[in-house]
Design a protein around this motif. Structure first.
Motif, PDB file in Angstrom:
ATOM      1  N   VAL A 136      33.301  22.182  -2.903  1.00 26.35           N
ATOM      2  CA  VAL A 136      32.171  22.300  -2.022  1.00 26.35           C
ATOM      3  C   VAL A 136      32.945  23.391  -0.995  1.00 26.35           C
ATOM      4  N   GLY A 137      33.835  22.939  -0.369  1.00 28.58           N
ATOM      5  CA  GLY A 137      34.605  24.026   0.783  1.00 28.58           C
ATOM      6  C   GLY A 137      34.723  25.124   0.339  1.00 28.58           C
ATOM      7  N   ARG A 138      34.940  25.516  -0.912  1.00 28.17           N
ATOM      8  CA  ARG A 138      35.271  27.135  -1.206  1.00 28.17           C
ATOM      9  C   ARG A 138      34.044  27.876  -0.860  1.00 28.17           C
ATOM     10  N   GLY A 139      32.807  27.228  -0.925  1.00 26.93           N
ATOM     11  CA  GLY A 139      31.614  28.117  -0.492  1.00 26.93           C
ATOM     12  C   GLY A 139      31.185  29.435  -1.505  1.00 26.93           C
ATOM     13  N   THR A 140      31.814  29.445  -2.575  1.00 24.62           N
ATOM     14  CA  THR A 140      31.779  30.728  -3.552  1.00 24.62           C
ATOM     15  C   THR A 140      30.835  30.380  -4.559  1.00 24.62           C
ATOM     16  N   GLU A 141      30.351  29.158  -4.742  1.00 26.78           N
ATOM     17  CA  GLU A 141      29.535  28.993  -5.850  1.00 26.78           C
ATOM     18  C   GLU A 141      28.177  28.208  -5.635  1.00 26.78           C
ATOM     19  N   ALA A 142      27.106  28.411  -6.401  1.00 24.74           N
ATOM     20  CA  ALA A 142      25.882  27.675  -6.200  1.00 24.74           C
ATOM     21  C   ALA A 142      26.095  26.312  -6.616  1.00 24.74           C
ATOM     22  N   THR A 143      25.394  25.329  -5.983  1.00 22.31           N
ATOM     23  CA  THR A 143      25.378  23.956  -6.063  1.00 22.31           C
ATOM     24  C   THR A 143      25.489  23.398  -7.631  1.00 22.31           C
ATOM     25  N   GLU A 144      24.633  23.820  -8.292  1.00 19.71           N
ATOM     26  CA  GLU A 144      24.752  23.682 -10.031  1.00 19.71           C
ATOM     27  C   GLU A 144      26.043  24.087 -10.575  1.00 19.71           C
ATOM     28  N   CYS A 150      42.779  36.950 -18.593  1.00 22.83           N
ATOM     29  CA  CYS A 150      41.532  37.812 -18.613  1.00 22.83           C
ATOM     30  C   CYS A 150      40.322  36.911 -18.266  1.00 22.83           C
ATOM     31  N   THR A 151      39.477  37.576 -17.809  1.00 27.84           N
ATOM     32  CA  THR A 151      38.036  36.839 -17.890  1.00 27.84           C
ATOM     33  C   THR A 151      36.839  37.538 -17.801  1.00 27.84           C
ATOM     34  N   THR A 152      35.724  37.129 -18.338  1.00 28.71           N
ATOM     35  CA  THR A 152      34.095  37.781 -18.265  1.00 28.71           C
ATOM     36  C   THR A 152      33.485  37.344 -17.098  1.00 28.71           C
ATOM     37  N   ARG A 153      34.059  36.703 -15.897  1.00 27.58           N
ATOM     38  CA  ARG A 153      33.332  36.409 -14.828  1.00 27.58           C
ATOM     39  C   ARG A 153      33.399  37.480 -13.898  1.00 27.58           C
ATOM     40  N   ARG A 154      32.665  37.580 -12.816  1.00 23.66           N
ATOM     41  CA  ARG A 154      32.539  38.681 -11.950  1.00 23.66           C
ATOM     42  C   ARG A 154      33.559  38.424 -10.854  1.00 23.66           C
ATOM     43  N   PRO A 155      34.541  39.320 -10.069  1.00 17.06           N
ATOM     44  CA  PRO A 155      35.239  39.029  -9.165  1.00 17.06           C
ATOM     45  C   PRO A 155      34.895  38.167  -8.079  1.00 17.06           C
ATOM     46  N   ARG A 156      35.473  37.437  -7.327  1.00 20.72           N
ATOM     47  CA  ARG A 156      35.021  36.659  -6.122  1.00 20.72           C
ATOM     48  C   ARG A 156      35.594  37.611  -5.007  1.00 20.72           C
ATOM     49  N   PRO A 157      35.015  37.396  -3.837  1.00 18.78           N
ATOM     50  CA  PRO A 157      35.364  38.397  -2.682  1.00 18.78           C
ATOM     51  C   PRO A 157      37.024  38.153  -2.581  1.00 18.78           C
TER      52      PRO A 157
END
Length: 194
Positions: free
Chosen positions: A142-150, A45-52
């Motif tokens: 970095v290659g995932r490209g799904t998250e902000a730099t921070e 289970c997670t509280t994060r939003r789904p990724r594409p």
């Protein structure tokens, strides 16, 4: 002729796979499932939003904070942890049911959760999935490209801490080749100690 009772399934081993974010746990687990379809892989289970491309009940059960709080309050999680601003946890009941039925069970979880499982179920086998190098880990994140730099930087900082904890695990598997790493994990799941 007397009827014999059906044999009671022998409890199976729980295998816990952990490692830093970006090491390829999900990719290795997908290959493990292909190589060893008998294994049951818990869905966290997670509280994060789904990724594409992610779907509820497939990669994760996506929950609200209130739903997650309810699982904690009712002791329906084997483990839970906060990571990168979100919470993750393993539902207790399905894991216990599959183990009792004799089905090898695999958890793919972060270090905090693995430590909690070690406290609750020390008989489990704990496997640490390591990257070939920290540089390769950075490139993957970095290659995932799904998250902000921070977020990537926070994950890398956490990865440094997690890499230091590798000696808390029974076995370290280096993910330098997905097929080889998955085959090694399958051998650890499928072989029962005498």
């Amino acid at each position: 002729m007397t009827e014999q009772a059906a044999p009671t399934p022998q409890p199976a081993r729980l295998t816990v796979l952990s490692g830093p974010s970006g090491v390829g746990k999900g990719t290795v687990v997908a290959e493990v499932r292909r190589l060893f379809p008998h294994v049951w892989v818990s869905i966290s289970c997670t509280t994060r939003r789904p990724r594409p491309g992610e779907a509820d009940g497939v990669q994760y059960h996506f929950l609200s904070d209130a739903e997650f709080d309810d699982l904690i309050a009712s002791d329906r999680l084997l483990e839970y942890a906060s990571f990168a601003g979100h919470r993750y946890g393993t539902p207790r009941k399905p894991v216990e049911q599959h183990l009792a039925a004799g089905r090898p069970t695999l958890l793919e979880i972060e270090l905090q959760g693995a430590r909690q499982i070690r406290q609750r179920m020390p008989e489990a086998r704990f496997v640490f999935l390591a990257p070939p190098s920290v540089r390769e880990l950075r490139d993957r994140l970095v290659g995932r490209g799904t998250e902000a730099t921070e977020v990537v930087e926070a994950r890398l900082a956490q990865a440094e801490v997690e890499l230091e904890a590798h000696d808390e695990f029974d076995v370290v598997v280096v993910n330098d080749d997905v097929e080889r790493a998955a085959a090694e994990v399958v051998s650890l799941i499928s072989v029962v100690d005498a």
